[in-house]
Enzyme design. Structure first.
Site, PDB file in Angstrom:
ATOM      1  N   ASP A  67       0.724  -1.258  -0.053  1.00 56.51           N
ATOM      2  CA  ASP A  67       0.085  -0.096  -0.028  1.00 56.51           C
ATOM      3  C   ASP A  67       0.802   1.177   0.199  1.00 56.51           C
ATOM      4  O   ASP A  67       2.126   1.075   0.461  1.00 56.51           O
ATOM      5  CB  ASP A  67      -1.058  -0.049   1.100  1.00 56.51           C
ATOM      6  CG  ASP A  67      -0.231  -0.507   2.368  1.00 56.51           C
ATOM      7  OD1 ASP A  67       0.858  -0.577   2.509  1.00 56.51           O
ATOM      8  OD2 ASP A  67      -1.128  -0.511   3.322  1.00 56.51           O
ATOM      9  N   ASN A 136      -7.178  -3.229  14.349  1.00 57.30           N
ATOM     10  CA  ASN A 136      -8.459  -3.490  14.031  1.00 57.30           C
ATOM     11  C   ASN A 136      -8.645  -4.570  12.998  1.00 57.30           C
ATOM     12  O   ASN A 136      -9.699  -4.936  12.439  1.00 57.30           O
ATOM     13  CB  ASN A 136      -9.285  -2.065  13.505  1.00 57.30           C
ATOM     14  CG  ASN A 136      -8.349  -1.871  11.965  1.00 57.30           C
ATOM     15  OD1 ASN A 136      -7.299  -2.452  11.595  1.00 57.30           O
ATOM     16  ND2 ASN A 136      -8.959  -0.693  11.440  1.00 57.30           N
ATOM     17  N   HIS A 138      -6.820  -4.922  10.034  1.00 54.24           N
ATOM     18  CA  HIS A 138      -6.722  -4.589   8.668  1.00 54.24           C
ATOM     19  C   HIS A 138      -5.344  -5.436   8.234  1.00 54.24           C
ATOM     20  O   HIS A 138      -4.433  -5.730   9.038  1.00 54.24           O
ATOM     21  CB  HIS A 138      -6.815  -3.388   8.464  1.00 54.24           C
ATOM     22  CG  HIS A 138      -5.681  -2.552   8.947  1.00 54.24           C
ATOM     23  ND1 HIS A 138      -5.653  -1.136   8.936  1.00 54.24           N
ATOM     24  CD2 HIS A 138      -4.293  -2.846   9.028  1.00 54.24           C
ATOM     25  CE1 HIS A 138      -4.226  -0.695   9.099  1.00 54.24           C
ATOM     26  NE2 HIS A 138      -3.509  -1.728   9.359  1.00 54.24           N
ATOM     27  N   GLU A 143      -9.494  -2.016   5.588  1.00 52.89           N
ATOM     28  CA  GLU A 143     -10.042  -1.796   6.872  1.00 52.89           C
ATOM     29  C   GLU A 143     -11.132  -2.745   6.924  1.00 52.89           C
ATOM     30  O   GLU A 143     -11.741  -3.092   6.062  1.00 52.89           O
ATOM     31  CB  GLU A 143     -10.667  -0.288   6.749  1.00 52.89           C
ATOM     32  CG  GLU A 143      -9.399   0.701   6.659  1.00 52.89           C
ATOM     33  CD  GLU A 143      -8.343   0.887   7.878  1.00 52.89           C
ATOM     34  OE1 GLU A 143      -8.395  -0.377   8.541  1.00 52.89           O
ATOM     35  OE2 GLU A 143      -7.635   1.791   7.895  1.00 52.89           O
TER      36      GLU A 143
HETATM   37  P1  PGA Z   1       2.227  -1.544  12.677  1.00 54.63           P
HETATM   38  O1  PGA Z   1       1.256  -1.673  11.547  1.00 54.63           O
HETATM   39  O2  PGA Z   1       3.302  -2.586  12.449  1.00 54.63           O
HETATM   40  O3  PGA Z   1       2.864  -0.206  12.836  1.00 54.63           O
HETATM   41  O4  PGA Z   1       1.835  -1.866  14.056  1.00 54.63           O
HETATM   42  C1  PGA Z   1       0.705  -2.776  11.152  1.00 54.63           C
HETATM   43  C2  PGA Z   1      -0.453  -2.528  10.159  1.00 54.63           C
HETATM   44  O5  PGA Z   1      -1.018  -1.444  10.380  1.00 54.63           O
HETATM   45  O6  PGA Z   1      -0.434  -3.342   9.156  1.00 54.63           O
END
Ligand code: PGA
Length: 260
Positions: A67, A136, A138, A143
């Site tokens: 992304d 959450n 994702h 999302e």
């Molecule tokens: P993080 O993010 O490694 O910064 O916890 C993971 C994600 O949102 O996929």
């Protein structure tokens, strides 16, 4: 789903680095799916070390990232292109033209998304896709309520994701609310999916992913439908799993099999 529980975050990182080493050794021309965020930073450090020692090479590999923020140039310090250059690409032997991320400044973002899908297919598909997970649930920027069959497209970020990621932005800095992300269907097309999650902040999301219902409310639960999904977590991220004893027993049996 294979659930690998390691005592510490660094043990989990070492396990994932071994998966990358094995992948690149078996198929030097591998197509790698890469991720950004706080979680993969130490994994990339380890891969850089191994590359410097000559233990693994990206010389023939290609990469596609999950992304990118819509509206940020690749030269912007908060862009995921910039992150990847700083955290991995500038320090290993991958050819710059073989690294791909969504273009946050594409003139026609939807046309770009379709092209990104084609580019992945033209490269032969992703062999090994690294994933983090949001608190959450994702994966990429898919999302909750994302279609489990979605392809690369524009997504609005969940306010929870924006809050989680606010730590990377200074107070007066614009934080984008839109992204281009591979879809869940795109991720499920990868041959092997490797999800790394560490820390207690991920325990609920991991419980929902591994033991919850298959549901768009937890996008990572779509990995229950994948034939080769490996979930690598530390004790803190495993804290809410009810079948922990079983996952440890499975790994103990696997070790015996490889020893004999
Ligand atoms: P993080 O993010 O490694 O910064 O916890 C993971 C994600 O949102 O996929």
């Amino acid at each position: 789903m294979r659930v690998v529980i390691k005592p510490t975050a660094q043990d989990a990182v070492q396990f994932c680095a071994d998966v990358f080493s094995q992948q690149l050794l078996t198929k030097p021309t591998s197509v790698l799916g890469l991720a950004t965020g706080g979680t993969p930073v130490n994994l990339y450090k380890e891969l850089i070390e191994r590359n410097k020692k000559g233990d693994l090479s990206f010389a023939l590999a290609k990469s596609f990232n999950l992304d990118e923020y819509l509206g940020l140039a690749g030269t912007h310090p908060q862009s995921y292109r910039y992150f990847m250059q700083q955290q991995l690409f500038d320090h290993v032997d991958i050819a710059p033209e073989n690294t791909h991320l969504p273009d946050g400044l594409a003139d026609d973002p939807q046309a770009f998304c379709n092209q990104y899908e084609h580019s992945i297919k033209d490269a032969g598909g992703i062999d090994l896709q690294l994933l983090g997970i949001g608190s959450n649930g994702h994966i990429g920027f898919n999302e909750p309520t994302s279609s489990l069959a979605s392809r690369t497209r524009i997504k609005t970020l969940d306010p929870k994701t924006i809050r989680d990621n606010a730590r990377f932005f200074s107070e007066d800095e614009h934080q984008p609310h839109l992204s281009i992300t591979m879809g869940i269907g795109t991720i499920l097309d990868s041959k092997h999916v490797l999800l790394l999650a560490t820390g207690e902040g991920k325990a609920d999301a991991i419980q929902a992913t591994v033991e919850g219902a298959l549901s768009a409310m937890c996008p990572a639960s779509a990995l229950q439908m994948h034939q080769q999904a490996t979930i690598v977590i530390d004790e803190a991220a495993a804290a809410k799993l009810s079948l922990k004893e079983y996952y440890l027993a499975v790994e103990a049996e696997r070790e015996k099999l490889t020893t004999f």
